[in-house]
Design an enzyme around this catalytic site. Structure first.
Site, short mmCIF file in Angstrom:
data_model
loop_
_atom_site.label_atom_id
_atom_site.label_comp_id
_atom_site.label_asym_id
_atom_site.label_seq_id
_atom_site.Cartn_x
_atom_site.Cartn_y
_atom_site.Cartn_z
N HIS C 213 1.06 -0.25 4.75
CA HIS C 213 1.75 -1.54 4.64
C HIS C 213 1.45 -2.47 5.81
O HIS C 213 1.78 -3.65 5.76
CB HIS C 213 3.26 -1.31 4.48
CG HIS C 213 3.63 -0.90 3.09
ND1 HIS C 213 4.78 -1.32 2.47
CD2 HIS C 213 2.98 -0.14 2.19
CE1 HIS C 213 4.83 -0.82 1.25
NE2 HIS C 213 3.75 -0.10 1.06
N SER C 217 -3.18 -2.84 0.85
CA SER C 217 -4.24 -2.08 0.21
C SER C 217 -5.59 -2.75 0.41
O SER C 217 -5.69 -3.97 0.44
CB SER C 217 -3.97 -1.97 -1.29
OG SER C 217 -2.80 -1.25 -1.53
N LYS C 241 1.47 -0.77 -13.86
CA LYS C 241 0.11 -0.22 -13.89
C LYS C 241 0.12 1.24 -13.43
O LYS C 241 -0.58 2.09 -13.99
CB LYS C 241 -0.81 -1.04 -12.99
CG LYS C 241 -2.29 -0.75 -13.24
CD LYS C 241 -3.19 -1.85 -12.73
CE LYS C 241 -4.64 -1.52 -13.00
NZ LYS C 241 -5.55 -2.64 -12.70
N ASP C 242 0.95 1.54 -12.42
CA ASP C 242 1.11 2.94 -12.01
C ASP C 242 1.72 3.77 -13.13
O ASP C 242 1.41 4.94 -13.28
CB ASP C 242 2.00 3.03 -10.76
CG ASP C 242 1.21 2.77 -9.48
OD1 ASP C 242 -0.03 2.74 -9.55
OD2 ASP C 242 1.83 2.58 -8.42
N GLU C 285 -9.08 29.74 -5.19
CA GLU C 285 -8.69 28.76 -6.18
C GLU C 285 -9.78 27.69 -6.25
O GLU C 285 -10.45 27.40 -5.26
CB GLU C 285 -7.35 28.13 -5.78
CG GLU C 285 -6.18 29.07 -5.94
CD GLU C 285 -5.75 29.19 -7.38
OE1 GLU C 285 -6.39 29.95 -8.13
OE2 GLU C 285 -4.77 28.54 -7.78
#
Lengths: 256, 187, 408
Positions: C213, C217, C241-242, C285
């Site tokens: 922040h 972004s 959108k998320d 894994e």
């Protein structure tokens, strides 16, 4: 940009699939027989009649050497037995309980809440009775082997005469589904080992398929409810995906 | 995806364009999200309820033939103590001597036993869950010769009924039945 | 922070004393977000969602799990068979672990492609690498808890990596085990740490977001926002959108959990741990496979361990290895080719990590390992000097100059 996302997803998905592929390959030249299991697929479900027959095969053929220590008699309700039948099955077994008032352990008939008793007291006794090989517990066997059900079925029907080029030592048996082809377990099923009450086929294939069906249930008893919820969840989330995409389009309509 | 936007009206940070947010499809999407979240919450909560193996173990069998008259034993049922007392004729008589209807938790003695000689109660004080005294011969048995809870001073009579002290109800009688003359199954 | 912006008096009263609503309002409405973020920017919130799912299901599983070598396997089976919905909760925990890594890997490659690690976001990137390291430690210890064969032998092999440390290696391993082999003390401490570390991750995530922040972004064009015409409020635009990303994520997760719950696991972990017998073919894994391949590519024990940790350590200094002033690969034609080569290289390493360490696989692992380090240590610094980048657009709102190459 979408191409980038798509490419990434596809490659990652295939990357995820790789260990499985590697595993199948590491099994060597073994080809597993595929059975048309009723529990396979999105709407998969267990066949109660087949499981009951498979349970019978387990009791009469396998249980002499193989324990199923995570299965309790009460779990047999999944196979379609009612409470009285389960009590009767359990009562045929003795389990240790105690200590009583005098501090002694004692044997009593098993109750539905009890786990299935093991044929041997411990692993050492099991080895001593089986040429040094430990018969594995069967509760989870269908999940503890790659391609579980197909593998178990192929193994049970896979006993053959060894090819002339191969020398099989004493106490070992040739099996075309087993990695390395030499297994310490003698052929357990020859056909007609068990008498079915419902007249189903008691061929090697029939018995093997039934006991495999039972073992798959034992390893994954929640399969039916899992797939049932799964269908609903996937349906719900598909709608949710479409809705949120439309809502996104709607909200973003004024940006560009 | 990025198109020319030279003449677009950018809504930016001032949060105009309210109608878009109240659009049916938008509201429905958020509502679906909330419904989904609620559906997921249930398994996470329900897992704290007793598991299948815990429920299956919910009964205990006891051989009561070895309890001498005037003696009591304590057995475990669902992780709690259960008092089984072989009552003397005197204790039975005292339990029946008073009018059960007048007690704090009105109940006749005969409603609390299947055979008068054998009293089976859950040994947990109905006040705040302590285990009352009175099982062993030397124990304080309270003013009514039954049980006495040392935590906050509740007195129970020979029928396990509350007679004095803060407990609101009688000692609970668990569900049980006689499997044979000598064996009872609790639960 | 003026409390007057809220009309509800209760909200105003609380916000004056505890400005949580101001903080929310800042994040949702005031915080300017570039308006051109594509779906690759979904993976941050998806990683956050994964962390939440892991913590919630993990806390619940811990209620029924027993961290003792004699009971761990049994208690997991009890969860699968007897605990109400226990199978569902465990399968979600298992599969979300894998999905968490998928999401984070995509998040990392997004950052690599668009140069999100460059000034002024170096610390944001470094905090991300710290989260990645903590995740790997957490995942490793979590995999030990069911105490199956893969749990036990994974724990043995990974802890033995530290025996490569000169002089004190053996003592370090004994210290990690709390004994002379992987045993009960190891299991109980792994459980304790496995429960602790997700909360450390959550703490670093907070720092990661604080750092984000500060400058906002990055975006697909990689140029700074030049004013309000370049940005939109986070809510409702990026919340919805998320949401699309979350719906897609949950759909894929549900398919895995309900129809292929064990596809990303290993069958051997349904066999109780046996310290006397190693499974024929042990693999970590899937999300550790690229690093496992690097470890095995080196014929020297210490060298392999150093190179494996080096592969992650190198990410810490990435912002200073790539000196190109242009962030986004959209305007760096040569870098873009090398980016995809690195991506393929990483997938190749993952594949090779799953293969037996013999024959052609060893050679290929070495080539792929060499390429990995070559990319970061040689190619990136050189590109910063020699690459001819494409002209950058003036601003996000006028990207006309930029949209030539990319089929958007």
């Amino acid at each position: 940009m979408r191409k980038l996302i798509f490419a990434t997803m596809v490659s990652l998905m295939s990357a995820v699939g790789m260990p499985g592929a590697a595993l199948a390959a590491s099994g060597g030249d073994v080809t597993l027989l595929k059975n048309d299991w009723s529990f396979a697929g999105i709407f998969g479900h267990y066949n109660k009649a087949s499981m009951q027959r498979g349970f019978q095969v387990y009791l009469e053929v396998c249980a002499g050497c193989h324990s199923m220590k995570y299965i309790a008699f009460r779990n047999l309700a999944d196979l379609g037995y009612n409470e009285a039948e389960i009590k009767a099955i359990a009562a045929e077994y003795e389990v240790q309980d105690g200590p009583d008032e005098d501090g002694e352990m004692f044997m009593r008939p098993a109750r539905p809440a009890d786990l299935m008793p093991s044929p041997y007291r411990n692993d050492n006794e099991a080895r001593a009775n089986n040429n040094g090989a430990l018969p594995p517990d069967l509760s989870l066997i269908a999940k503890a082997r790659a391609h579980g059900p197909d593998y178990l079925y192929s193994l049970l029907v896979g006993y053959q005469d060894a090819p002339a080029s191969m020398e099989v030592p004493d106490g070992m048996y040739y099996n075309n589904a087993y990695s390395g082809n030499m297994i310490a377990m003698p052929q357990p099923i020859y056909g007609d080992d068990v008498e079915y009450a419902d007249g189903a086929s008691t061929s090697v294939e029939g018995l093997s398929a039934d006991v495999t069906h039972f073992l798959m249930w034992a390893a994954e008893p929640k399969l039916e409810v899992r797939k049932r919820i799964g269908v609903a969840a996937v349906f719900f989330l598909s709608i949710f995906l479409i809705m949120s995409y439309l809502a996104k389009r709607r909200i973003w309509a004024d940006v560009y | 995806m990025v198109k020319s936007t030279s003449n677009s009206k950018s809504p930016s940070a001032d949060g105009v364009q309210e109608p878009a947010r109240r659009d049916f499809i938008v509201v429905a999407t958020y509502a679906m999200g909330a419904v989904g979240a609620a559906a997921v919450a249930w398994p996470l909560i329900d897992q704290m309820n007793p598991a299948a193996d815990t429920l299956a173990l919910a009964s205990t069998e006891v051989d009561v033939s070895k309890i001498a008259e005037g003696q009591a034993i304590t057995v475990t049922w669902r992780g709690k103590p259960v008092f089984i007392r072989h009552r003397t004729p005197d204790e039975i008589a005292r339990a029946n001597a008073i009018d059960g209807a007048e007690l704090r938790d009105p109940q006749e003695d005969e409603a609390r036993v299947q055979r008068p000689a054998l009293l089976v109660v859950v040994g947990v004080c109905t006040h705040l869950g302590c285990v009352p005294l009175g099982q062993k011969t030397g124990d304080v048995k309270g003013d009514y010769d039954g049980w006495f809870c040392p935590c906050h001073g509740s007195h129970y009579d020979t029928s396990g009924r509350i007679r004095k002290g803060p407990a609101p109800t009688n000692l609970e009688v668990p569900p049980y039945n006689f499997l044979s003359d000598n064996v009872i199954r609790i639960g | 922070m003026s409390a007057a912006k809220f009309s509800n008096p209760v909200v105003r009263w609380i916000d004056h004393r505890l400005p949580v609503f101001s903080m929310l309002d800042h994040t949702a409405n005031e915080y300017p977000t570039p308006k051109n973020l594509n779906y690759m920017w979904n993976f941050g919130s998806l990683a956050g969602l994964s962390l939440v799912i892991m913590i919630v299901t993990g806390v619940v599983l811990a209620m029924s799990y027993t961290a003792h070598v004699d009971y761990a396997f049994e208690s997991v089976e009890r969860i699968m068979r007897d605990v109400n919905h226990g199978w569902l909760i465990r399968y979600i925990h298992m599969n979300t672990a894998s999905f968490f890594f998928i999401v984070v890997y995509l998040h990392i490659f997004r950052g690599l492609y668009y140069g999100s690690y460059k000034a002024p976001r170096e610390l944001l990137w470094i905090l991300g690498v710290v989260i990645f390291l903590l995740m790997m430690a957490t995942a490793f210890m979590g995999y030990v808890l069911p105490w199956g064969q893969m749990s036990f032998w994974g724990a043995t092999v990974i802890t033995n990596l530290f025996s490569a440390i000169p002089f004190v290696g053996e003592s370090v391993v004994t210290f990690l085990w709390g004994g002379f082999s992987v045993d009960n003390p190891t299991l109980t401490r792994f459980f304790s740490l496995h429960y602790l570390m997700p909360f450390l991750i959550a703490g670093v995530v907070v720092l990661h977001i604080v750092a984000l922040h500060r400058f906002g972004s990055n975006n697909p064009i990689g140029i700074d926002t030049k004013g309000r015409q370049d940005t939109i409020s986070f809510h409702p635009y990026y919340t919805i959108k998320d949401m699309v990303g979350i719906a897609m994520f949950l759909l894929l997760l549900a398919i895995a959990v309900f129809f292929f719950p064990n596809a990303m696991g290993h069958p051997d972990n349904y066999i109780p741990a046996n310290p006397m017998q190693t499974p024929a073919h042990i693999v970590p894994e899937w999300y550790f496979l690229p690093f496992y391949a690097i470890l095995r590519a080196v014929p020297d024990k210490l060298g392999g361990v150093l190179l494996m940790f080096g592969a992650i350590a190198i990410l810490f200094i990435l912002p200073w290895l790539d000196r190109s002033p242009v962030r986004s690969a959209r305007f760096r034609p040569v870098f873009r080719i090398f980016f995809w080569l690195l991506f393929i290289d990483a997938l190749a390493l993952g594949y090779l990590g799953a293969m037996p360490a013999e024959g052609i696989y060893v050679t290929l692992s070495r080539v792929a390992t060499a390429w990995y380090f070559l990319h970061f240590l040689v190619i990136l610094p050189m590109l910063g000097v020699f690459e001819n980048t494409k002209p950058l657009p003036k601003s996000i709102s006028e990207p006309v100059l930029a949209t030539t190459g990319e089929a958007a």
